[in-house]
Scaffold this active site. Structure first.
Site, PDB file in Angstrom:
ATOM      1  N   HIS A 138     -46.170  41.935  -6.235  1.00 55.34           N
ATOM      2  CA  HIS A 138     -47.149  40.931  -6.767  1.00 55.34           C
ATOM      3  C   HIS A 138     -47.165  39.833  -6.504  1.00 55.34           C
ATOM      4  O   HIS A 138     -47.701  38.654  -7.134  1.00 55.34           O
ATOM      5  CB  HIS A 138     -46.661  40.059  -8.611  1.00 55.34           C
ATOM      6  CG  HIS A 138     -46.593  40.687  -9.494  1.00 55.34           C
ATOM      7  ND1 HIS A 138     -47.352  41.302 -10.476  1.00 55.34           N
ATOM      8  CD2 HIS A 138     -45.733  42.285  -9.970  1.00 55.34           C
ATOM      9  CE1 HIS A 138     -46.716  41.907 -11.297  1.00 55.34           C
ATOM     10  NE2 HIS A 138     -46.170  42.628 -10.990  1.00 55.34           N
ATOM     11  N   ASN A 154     -48.358  42.878 -17.997  1.00 52.88           N
ATOM     12  CA  ASN A 154     -48.722  43.138 -17.116  1.00 52.88           C
ATOM     13  C   ASN A 154     -49.650  43.769 -18.156  1.00 52.88           C
ATOM     14  O   ASN A 154     -50.221  43.649 -19.053  1.00 52.88           O
ATOM     15  CB  ASN A 154     -48.251  44.623 -16.737  1.00 52.88           C
ATOM     16  CG  ASN A 154     -47.266  43.949 -15.754  1.00 52.88           C
ATOM     17  OD1 ASN A 154     -46.907  43.427 -14.970  1.00 52.88           O
ATOM     18  ND2 ASN A 154     -46.547  45.040 -15.370  1.00 52.88           N
ATOM     19  N   HIS A 208     -40.588  33.585 -14.714  1.00 51.19           N
ATOM     20  CA  HIS A 208     -38.703  33.864 -15.422  1.00 51.19           C
ATOM     21  C   HIS A 208     -39.232  34.116 -16.589  1.00 51.19           C
ATOM     22  O   HIS A 208     -39.591  33.968 -17.661  1.00 51.19           O
ATOM     23  CB  HIS A 208     -37.780  32.854 -15.322  1.00 51.19           C
ATOM     24  CG  HIS A 208     -36.651  33.744 -15.133  1.00 51.19           C
ATOM     25  ND1 HIS A 208     -36.144  34.681 -16.183  1.00 51.19           N
ATOM     26  CD2 HIS A 208     -35.590  33.371 -14.398  1.00 51.19           C
ATOM     27  CE1 HIS A 208     -35.189  34.707 -16.113  1.00 51.19           C
ATOM     28  NE2 HIS A 208     -34.723  34.202 -14.315  1.00 51.19           N
TER      29      HIS A 208
HETATM   30 FE1  HDE Z   1     -41.657  42.223 -12.247  1.00 54.17          FE
HETATM   31  N1  HDE Z   1     -40.909  40.435 -10.395  1.00 54.17           N
HETATM   32  N2  HDE Z   1     -39.773  43.117 -12.170  1.00 54.17           N
HETATM   33  N3  HDE Z   1     -42.170  42.712 -13.556  1.00 54.17           N
HETATM   34  N4  HDE Z   1     -43.555  40.950 -12.173  1.00 54.17           N
HETATM   35  C1  HDE Z   1     -41.754  39.569  -9.974  1.00 54.17           C
HETATM   36  O1  HDE Z   1     -41.006  37.860  -9.234  1.00 54.17           O
HETATM   37  C2  HDE Z   1     -38.614  42.487 -11.389  1.00 54.17           C
HETATM   38  C3  HDE Z   1     -41.932  44.308 -14.580  1.00 54.17           C
HETATM   39  C4  HDE Z   1     -44.470  40.871 -12.834  1.00 54.17           C
HETATM   40  O2  HDE Z   1     -47.852  36.373 -11.284  1.00 54.17           O
HETATM   41  C5  HDE Z   1     -40.802  38.984  -8.579  1.00 54.17           C
HETATM   42  O3  HDE Z   1     -41.539  35.905  -8.787  1.00 54.17           O
HETATM   43  C6  HDE Z   1     -37.850  43.505 -11.949  1.00 54.17           C
HETATM   44  C7  HDE Z   1     -42.456  44.741 -15.503  1.00 54.17           C
HETATM   45  C8  HDE Z   1     -45.641  39.445 -12.879  1.00 54.17           C
HETATM   46  O4  HDE Z   1     -45.654  35.097  -9.956  1.00 54.17           O
HETATM   47  C9  HDE Z   1     -39.234  39.404  -9.168  1.00 54.17           C
HETATM   48  C10 HDE Z   1     -38.804  44.476 -12.464  1.00 54.17           C
HETATM   49  C11 HDE Z   1     -43.164  43.566 -16.287  1.00 54.17           C
HETATM   50  C12 HDE Z   1     -44.773  39.077 -11.923  1.00 54.17           C
HETATM   51  C13 HDE Z   1     -39.717  40.529  -9.281  1.00 54.17           C
HETATM   52  C14 HDE Z   1     -39.617  44.191 -12.960  1.00 54.17           C
HETATM   53  C15 HDE Z   1     -43.630  42.608 -14.734  1.00 54.17           C
HETATM   54  C16 HDE Z   1     -43.727  39.826 -11.090  1.00 54.17           C
HETATM   55  C17 HDE Z   1     -41.539  38.799  -7.358  1.00 54.17           C
HETATM   56  C18 HDE Z   1     -37.557  45.675 -13.454  1.00 54.17           C
HETATM   57  C19 HDE Z   1     -44.364  43.760 -16.740  1.00 54.17           C
HETATM   58  C20 HDE Z   1     -45.458  38.306 -10.799  1.00 54.17           C
HETATM   59  C21 HDE Z   1     -42.057  37.962  -7.279  1.00 54.17           C
HETATM   60  C22 HDE Z   1     -36.363  45.314 -14.437  1.00 54.17           C
HETATM   61  C23 HDE Z   1     -43.630  42.887 -17.809  1.00 54.17           C
HETATM   62  C24 HDE Z   1     -45.413  37.094 -11.948  1.00 54.17           C
HETATM   63  C25 HDE Z   1     -41.738  36.934  -8.683  1.00 54.17           C
HETATM   64  C26 HDE Z   1     -46.127  35.987 -10.827  1.00 54.17           C
HETATM   65  C27 HDE Z   1     -43.118  39.248 -10.249  1.00 54.17           C
HETATM   66  C28 HDE Z   1     -38.759  41.661 -10.029  1.00 54.17           C
HETATM   67  C29 HDE Z   1     -40.854  44.672 -13.939  1.00 54.17           C
HETATM   68  C30 HDE Z   1     -44.484  42.226 -14.417  1.00 54.17           C
HETATM   69  C31 HDE Z   1     -39.874  40.606  -7.867  1.00 54.17           C
HETATM   70  C32 HDE Z   1     -36.582  44.043 -11.028  1.00 54.17           C
HETATM   71  C33 HDE Z   1     -42.156  45.255 -16.291  1.00 54.17           C
HETATM   72  C34 HDE Z   1     -46.469  39.638 -13.964  1.00 54.17           C
HETATM   73  O5  HDE Z   1     -38.731  38.899  -9.448  1.00 54.17           O
END
Ligand code: HDE
Length: 721
Positions: free
Chosen positions: A118, A190, A382
């Site tokens: 992202h 998402n 978060h």
């Molecule tokens: Fe994320 N995801 N994600 N994700 N995610 C990040 O956090 C992660 C997942 C989503 O505009 C990271 O600050 C794991 C699902 C958005 O700043 C990180 C798993 C969904 C954004 C991270 C998922 C999301 C992130 C990277 C699997 C939809 C952008 C930078 C367990 C429900 C937020 C950050 C923004 C961002 C981890 C899966 C949505 C690495 C471990 C499912 C919208 O922490």
């Protein structure tokens, strides 16, 4: 602000060094003051923001820049910032030039790591107004009737780097920060309601597979490559999410026309303690709408900032993007399933026909960020930022996310104090015992950031549920053994993608078939293509056959015939009529066009809330005097992709550029129109004027009225090209 201590705590502090305290401290005795202390003002909430994003009531001195003169970072005025200090004008630069060193050193450190996923995003400020319809399900204050909560929303692509194009085929992030009076609530969702994996432990695998290849670091921001299809064809729980990516959902027309989903099931808690399971949905007021693939690819080159620009322009023009927040309400049963669907499995949806989405509030984006870095880049979401009345479930994907976000933000934002950044500061009073660390900007008062204490009169107090404390729901745990395993209910990977495919209209199915064919044709490895075809065979025989035909290979057979499923019409984007506010209308004029007629078309379009843009061979104005019409775009500097519909003014002469513009718009199923003799231009471009969605009219105003009706249906879906 230094916190005032109670008299007893002060006397205990005074007697502390070296002398025995006259009153030995005990845990239950020093409970004065009996009320929690007021919030510290070094932890104030985000600056209130006006509809245009300008902070209100913030003294100029609180902003980063003020005063007429250039200064050093310490406020000393500078006479020159263009020349380094040298020994003579042709001599060596002197090390003593502090301004030179400060300027370059700061510049050297201007970048922070981009998000690991992202990375590319765009954001806006806004407000959420709750209808109160969820108040029987949850006591969360911001969901009570008519409560307005400031929000900050960041949209993103997932795979690309910060500088990648907006319109690539990918999932989009839809992250909303609600600054509620009871603490910050983040709904980090998402635009696709399912995910590639069922367990967070697979997240590094799917991201490593989807990111560019580690040797050449290509391709940028896309899934059309071997490692992605290698992973998803082996790890078939990814098939459902992949199918959404291959559908038109993977290439939204705009952030304004995307749905959003919380994906995981959450638990709401009502005032009487009863609980409900919910799935969060954002429904765009402008309707769900996508690009077509060729258009998306052209935009990636012509205007890589297409979505970012669209969002900012719409807000600036006052066409505020809006979404309704809704919930699917699901009974909190012991097995946490609904209609046979495991609610803890993030690869599954609950079809809206089985559990309708119930609207609970309206989000309106009203302000653009003032500074991209300070706000859009530094915002930290978060999924564990919850407020009383909302809790998580045991979805194993969500559990991993609860760990990951804060962890990655410590690296990305340089330490544990990123919550103090203006965009991340809660609006609710903060009274934590977190101290020190890199980039600490609060000046904490008091001497006792620990509990129990006697020196601060026992403060801060803890809050029980009656005092607004966040109390976790007592949830029975299944009697089980410690295992590394998934439940049997997670094993079906094919029936839901089958529902999705079979719920689409013919044109949407065709787009999906072409997307699979495009992506798989970019894979070098034949085995990967064939393995993915095998997964498609398990989903739907016709789909598999069509993609195999596109690739020129024989379709494999399913291991068992794909079963029947009940389609969910809500999954299709086609059908319905939507507001057209902010949609772009190109008015192709020039040559012998009558400026008064062009002006009438502009006025009619503006009246219909469209954004009219006059296109001509050269810039400046068409006509002169009172009837002069400004030219918004020259043919050299624009292309059809900028417009949702195009009308041609009478008197306009054909050229290769008009041929390209009209034929492209025709191919991309956009509404087309002409007045006067301009129907000849449409024919000249090779487009039949009797095709669906091609409108001919004598008067510009009549033409615009018909084009507006076509635009409210988004595209001319029945135009067969
Ligand atoms: Fe994320 N995801 N994600 N994700 N995610 C990040 O956090 C992660 C997942 C989503 O505009 C990271 O600050 C794991 C699902 C958005 O700043 C990180 C798993 C969904 C954004 C991270 C998922 C999301 C992130 C990277 C699997 C939809 C952008 C930078 C367990 C429900 C937020 C950050 C923004 C961002 C981890 C899966 C949505 C690495 C471990 C499912 C919208 O922490």
């Amino acid at each position: 602000m230094i916190q005032k201590k109670s008299a007893k705590a002060q006397s205990a502090a005074a007697s502390a060094p070296g002398r025995p305290s006259p009153v030995p401290p005990s845990i239950d005795e020093p409970t004065e003051p009996t009320e929690p202390l007021p919030p510290k003002d070094d932890q104030r909430g985000p600056d209130p923001v006006s509809a245009t994003g300008v902070p209100l009531d913030v003294p100029q001195s609180a902003r980063s820049q003020s005063g007429a003169y250039l200064t050093t970072s310490q406020g000393t005025r500078l006479p020159d910032t263009d020349h380094s200090l040298k020994a003579g004008d042709r001599g060596p630069i002197l090390l003593r030039d502090h301004h030179l060193r400060e300027k370059i050193t700061h510049f050297d450190h201007e970048r922070i790591p981009e998000r690991v996923v992202h990375a590319r995003g765009a954001a806006a400020h806004g407000v959420f107004r709750s209808y109160g319809s969820a108040s029987s399900l949850t006591f969360a204050g911001f969901l009570a009737e008519d409560v307005e909560t400031p929000v900050f929303v960041r949209f993103s692509t997932v795979l690309g780097s910060r500088g990648s194009a907006d319109t690539v085929r990918d999932t989009r992030g839809f992250a909303v920060k609600f600054y509620t009076a009871e603490g910050t609530f983040d709904l980090v969702g998402n635009n696709i309601p399912v995910f590639f994996i069922q367990d967070a432990i697979k997240f590094p695998d799917v991201v490593h597979a989807a990111k560019p290849h580690p040797d050449r670091e290509i391709p940028q921001a896309q899934s059309a490559h071997d490692t992605f299809w290698d992973f998803v064809s082996l790890h078939t729980e990814a098939q459902h999410h992949t199918m959404w990516n291959m559908s038109d959902r993977g290439i939204p027309r705009s952030y304004r026309t995307m749905e959003g989903f919380g994906i995981h099931t959450f638990r709401l808690i009502a005032a009487d303690g009863s609980t409900t399971l919910v799935k969060w949905h954002w429904k765009p007021v402008a309707g769900v709408h996508s690009l077509v693939w060729e258009e998306a690819q052209l935009i990636s080159g012509m205007d890589p900032d297409f979505h970012r620009r669209d969002l900012a322009d719409a807000i600036e023009a006052g066409a505020y993007p809006q979404w309704e927040l809704g919930v699917q309400v699901l009974e909190d049963t012991a097995d946490q399933t609904y209609a046979g669907i495991d609610l803890l499995d993030p690869t599954k949806i609950v079809p809206e026909e089985l559990a309708p989405v119930q609207p609970i509030g309206l989000l309106t984006l009203t302000g653009n960020p003032i500074n991209y870095f300070a706000e859009t880049e530094q915002v930290a979401f978060h999924p564990g930022n919850l407020v009383p009345g909302i809790d998580v479930t045991d979805d194993p994907l969500l559990a991993g996310r609860l760990f990951s976000y804060i962890d990655t933000q410590i690296t990305r934002l340089g330490g544990p104090n990123f919550g103090q950044l203006p965009i991340n500061r809660p609006q609710a009073p903060v009274n934590d015992m977190l101290r020190d660390g890199m980039h600490q900007t609060a000046v904490h008062g008091g001497v006792a950031p620990y509990r129990p204490n006697s020196l601060d009169g026992g403060c801060p107090f803890t809050a029980d549920a009656a005092s607004g404390g966040y109390v976790e729901v007592a949830q029975p745990l299944p009697a089980s053994q410690k295992v590394r395993a998934a439940p049997a209910s997670f094993a079906d990977h094919f029936s839901q993608p089958r529902i999705f495919y079979r719920s689409l209209t013919e044109v949407e199915q065709q787009h999906l078939i072409e997307a699979y064919s495009f992506e798989l044709s970019k894979c070098y490895e034949e085995t990967i293509r064939l393995r993915q075809l095998q997964a498609l065979a398990e989903i739907d025989t016709e789909l598999c056959a069509a993609v195999a035909a596109g690739l020129g290979v024989e379709a494999p057979s399913a291991s068992e015939p794909p079963g029947e499923v009940e389609p969910s019409p809500a999954l299709s984007q086609v059908g319905g009529e939507w507001p057209v506010a902010g949609r772009q209308l190109g008015i192709l004029a020039g040559g012998d066009s009558n400026p008064a007629e062009v002006a009438a078309a502009v006025a009619a379009a503006a009246e219909a809330d469209l954004t009219p843009l006059v296109i001509a061979d050269v810039g400046g104005v068409l006509g002169s005097g009172d009837s002069a019409v400004p030219v918004s775009r020259t043919l050299l500097a624009t292309r059809s992709i900028e417009f949702d519909a195009i009308v041609v003014a009478g008197g306009r002469r054909p050229s290769p550029a008009t041929d390209l513009m009209i034929s492209e718009a025709f191919r991309h199923a956009k509404a087309l129109g002409a007045w006067g003799d301009a129907d000849a231009l449409i024919e000249h471009a090779g487009c039949p004027t009797d095709a669906p969605g091609v409108v001919l009219a004598g008067r510009p105003a009549d033409l615009i009225a018909e084009i507006t009706t076509l635009l409210s249906r988004h595209r001319v879906w029945d135009r067969v090209v």
